[in-house]
Motif scaffolding. Structure first.
Motif, PDB file in Angstrom:
ATOM      1  N   LYS A  67       0.835  -1.204   0.000  1.00 31.54           N
ATOM      2  CA  LYS A  67       0.000   0.000   0.000  1.00 31.54           C
ATOM      3  C   LYS A  67       0.873   1.258   0.000  1.00 31.54           C
ATOM      4  O   LYS A  67       0.581   2.229  -0.721  1.00 31.54           O
ATOM      5  CB  LYS A  67      -0.913  -0.017   1.222  1.00 31.54           C
ATOM      6  N   ASP A  71       0.580   3.784  -3.240  1.00 27.51           N
ATOM      7  CA  ASP A  71      -0.049   5.088  -2.968  1.00 27.51           C
ATOM      8  C   ASP A  71       0.853   6.252  -3.367  1.00 27.51           C
ATOM      9  O   ASP A  71       0.383   7.376  -3.547  1.00 27.51           O
ATOM     10  CB  ASP A  71      -0.421   5.196  -1.490  1.00 27.51           C
ATOM     11  N   SER A  77      -8.429   4.192  -4.084  1.00 26.05           N
ATOM     12  CA  SER A  77      -9.407   4.546  -3.058  1.00 26.05           C
ATOM     13  C   SER A  77      -9.408   3.538  -1.911  1.00 26.05           C
ATOM     14  O   SER A  77      -8.989   2.384  -2.061  1.00 26.05           O
ATOM     15  CB  SER A  77     -10.814   4.618  -3.669  1.00 26.05           C
ATOM     16  N   ASP A  78      -9.891   3.990  -0.770  1.00 25.44           N
ATOM     17  CA  ASP A  78     -10.023   3.102   0.390  1.00 25.44           C
ATOM     18  C   ASP A  78     -10.943   1.930   0.073  1.00 25.44           C
ATOM     19  O   ASP A  78     -10.741   0.818   0.557  1.00 25.44           O
ATOM     20  CB  ASP A  78     -10.576   3.886   1.585  1.00 25.44           C
ATOM     21  N   GLU A  79     -11.968   2.209  -0.750  1.00 22.80           N
ATOM     22  CA  GLU A  79     -12.904   1.143  -1.111  1.00 22.80           C
ATOM     23  C   GLU A  79     -12.213   0.058  -1.935  1.00 22.80           C
ATOM     24  O   GLU A  79     -12.455  -1.132  -1.742  1.00 22.80           O
ATOM     25  CB  GLU A  79     -14.081   1.730  -1.895  1.00 22.80           C
ATOM     26  N   TRP A  81      -9.056  -0.751  -1.770  1.00 27.88           N
ATOM     27  CA  TRP A  81      -8.218  -1.517  -0.846  1.00 27.88           C
ATOM     28  C   TRP A  81      -9.054  -2.475  -0.016  1.00 27.88           C
ATOM     29  O   TRP A  81      -8.659  -3.618   0.240  1.00 27.88           O
ATOM     30  CB  TRP A  81      -7.429  -0.576   0.073  1.00 27.88           C
ATOM     31  N   ARG A  82     -10.237  -2.018   0.422  1.00 28.09           N
ATOM     32  CA  ARG A  82     -11.110  -2.905   1.206  1.00 28.09           C
ATOM     33  C   ARG A  82     -11.548  -4.110   0.373  1.00 28.09           C
ATOM     34  O   ARG A  82     -11.590  -5.245   0.866  1.00 28.09           O
ATOM     35  CB  ARG A  82     -12.341  -2.135   1.715  1.00 28.09           C
TER      36      ARG A  82
END
Length: 589
Positions: A67, A71, A77-79, A81-82
């Motif tokens: 990450k 990055d 986006s955080d989404e 990664w989730r």
């Protein structure tokens, strides 16, 4: 020695088979999805190459380190990664790639490609993704694909969809999923003890999905959507000669491309919370009072059951009462229409004529007759999720309200109000059946699959004939609907002057009820309480090629849908669309 002999010789076949199963594995490859075309060859759902950022877990750095490195290069986006972390836990094969960022821009692709040698386990993969060139006007009809969920996998072959990125969620994309998906490729590969692929033994290439050719005319669809302007509403156009849906508009729409690779939380919340309900398919699920568009069918019902005739005259005051001292059911024309007959009741849309007719008939004959035209049922053949609306009956009211059916209930149904609710596709279907003089084709979206005509398992459900005791009543009712346009007192007289003959019927659907002493004043009402404006029509009246239903939610005057319908007739019958739609012709094959 005996045990060795037993295992090596006697049980040889058994253990050889098990060893091969451990050594050999089947890997599936998703096929290219079939395309969707309109009637003229315009591509409505395409496949486009994209570049996705993927990660092979067993070769990649730890998640925090990965990450940190990525990055610094691009925005993930955080989404995303989730989703990657969720898949990382679900995947049982660490040697297979997992999509991290579904679609890279050219700039992102360049940045990552330059530093790929530093990013172990990270790669850029070329993939095909769904693309909808014309966006929101087609979203509810064509539908869209989206990421595969656990619920989706319950209704498909899990092995076939292994590695597939998306699946049909709504519209044609959903109903014809098995046709569009095709047949996955299968590779028989040799793997080592850790499950990593060492070599390919045998390969069967994927079989592309089949292309769909719709009855829809892309120009007509876009034109109808634009003609609705800033109003919410729906337009459905059908070819009465085969039931083909030429246009099916629900406005407002949305951009289906947002859903293809997985819609973001913010974008979905924006659509979900929009008070105009862009995600709601009004054409299939919108429940509206059919209002005065029901009057031609009520007139035929009265003739069929012997409660009216073409020659019988009725004095139409400005109101109707079941009992002398009872409630007054008002006509739209306060002073009344004077002496009229059935034909004149259609031309001038006389409410009191249908109040008294419905009162005489009662709900059972009305229910039985209207059901022949598709009211109260889902009639479209190849779209899921259509509402049945509500065609009320004695039994329904007893079950729903624990009350008997009252005469006043019938009076309201007589003008398409009260308990009766219909969807645009239902009203359009009934209109097309009237245009075809009782030859009712159930509406369908797809004309051909590849180069073969589309077929349905239950051919008995494709069409049926509505037979009247006196077949001449079809022509007489069509003539009355023509006079709605041509007569100087007709409610659709604003459409006069065409070179072809139009048969039509206006309608105004009340959103709330007025008291006996109240008058409707739109200027003093909130916009959401304005009447709905409706129109049904077909042309040319003597040999219809197109039948249209249009509704403007809270549109007030029926002039709006009438004008829209005439514009669609002119464009379709003369193949003469405004120049701004020429780009569709350029895209046609």
């Amino acid at each position: 020695m005996s045990r060795l002999f037993y295992l090596q010789v006697v049980q040889y076949d058994l253990y050889q088979t098990k060893a091969n199963e451990n050594r050999v594995m089947l890997v599936t490859e998703p096929p290219p999805r079939g395309l969707i075309y309109d009637r003229n060859g315009v591509v409505l759902a395409d496949n486009r190459p994209i570049h996705s950022l993927t990660v092979i877990p067993e070769r990649a750095a730890s998640l925090p380190e990965l990450k940190e490195r990525l990055d610094k290069l691009i925005d993930i986006s955080d989404e995303d990664w989730r989703n990657y972390e969720r898949k990382l836990k679900e995947y049982r094969r660490p040697y297979q790639s997992i999509t991290l960022k579904p679609q890279l821009t050219d700039k992102e692709w360049s940045k990552v490609s330059v530093d790929l040698y530093k990013l172990d386990g990270v790669q850029v993969e070329a993939q095909l993704t769904r693309y909808y060139p014309y966006g929101e006007a087609f979203a509810h009809a064509v539908g869209y694909v989206g990421r595969i969920t656990a619920a989706d996998l319950e209704r498909v072959d899990r092995m076939a969809y292994q590695g597939a990125l998306f699946i049909g969620k709504t519209g044609v994309e959903n109903y014809y999923e098995s046709t569009l998906f095709g047949k996955p490729g299968i590779s028989k590969v040799e793997v080592n003890a850790r499950g990593r692929i060492m070599s390919e033994i045998e390969r069967q290439n994927p079989e592309p999905g089949k292309d769909l050719h719709l009855y829809m005319d892309a120009r007509l669809q876009q034109y109808a959507y634009d003609l609705l302007g800033d109003y919410k509403g729906s337009v459905v156009a059908i070819d009465p000669n085969n039931g083909g849906v030429l246009a099916m508009v629900s406005k407002p729409g949305f951009d289906p491309n947002l859903f293809v690779r997985g819609i973001s939380v913010d974008n979905y919340a924006r659509l979900r919370d929009d008070k105009r309900l862009p995600l709601f398919n009004r054409a299939l699920r919108g429940g509206y009072p059919p209002a005065s568009t029901i009057k031609p069918f009520m007139g035929l019902a009265g003739l069929e059951h012997g409660f009216s005739s073409w020659t019988e005259r009725y004095y139409a005051r400005g109101f109707y009462q079941i009992n002398p001292d009872g409630r007054r059911y008002r006509d739209w024309k306060r002073g009344g229409h004077g002496w009229i007959d059935l034909e004149r009741s259609i031309i001038e849309s006389v409410d009191t004529y249908y109040y008294q007719l419905a009162h005489k008939m009662g709900i059972t004959p009305i229910h039985n007759f209207l059901s022949k035209f598709g009211y109260g049922s889902t009639s479209i053949l190849d779209l899921n999720g259509a509402s049945a609306g509500l065609l009320p009956s004695n039994e329904w009211k007893k079950s729903r309200y624990k009350e008997p059916w009252y005469p006043g209930d019938s009076v309201n149904v007589g003008i398409g109000q009260g308990f009766m609710v219909a969807t645009p596709i239902q009203i359009a279907t009934a209109n097309a059946a009237l245009a075809a003089r009782g030859h009712m084709y159930y509406p369908r979206m797809v004309d051909a699959v590849n180069d073969q005509p589309a077929t349905f398992e239950d051919n008995d459900g494709v069409e049926h004939k509505i037979t009247l005791k006196d077949q001449r009543n079809w022509e007489r009712m069509v003539k009355a609907m023509e006079k709605v346009i041509t007569d100087d007192h007709g409610t659709g007289r604003r459409l006069q002057g065409t070179e072809y003959r139009i048969a039509g019927k206006t309608g105004t659907g009340q959103v709330f009820s007025l008291q006996d002493d109240e008058e409707y004043d739109a200027s003093n009402l909130d916009k959401r309480l304005h009447d709905h404006a409706l129109f049904i029509g077909f042309a040319p009246a003597e040999d219809p090629k197109i039948a249209v239903f249009a509704i403007f939610e809270n549109g007030g005057s029926s002039a709006k849908p009438a004008d829209l319908t005439k514009a669609l007739f002119d464009a379709y019958l003369y193949d003469d669309y405004p120049e701004r739609y020429d780009y569709f012709e350029e895209q046609a094959r």
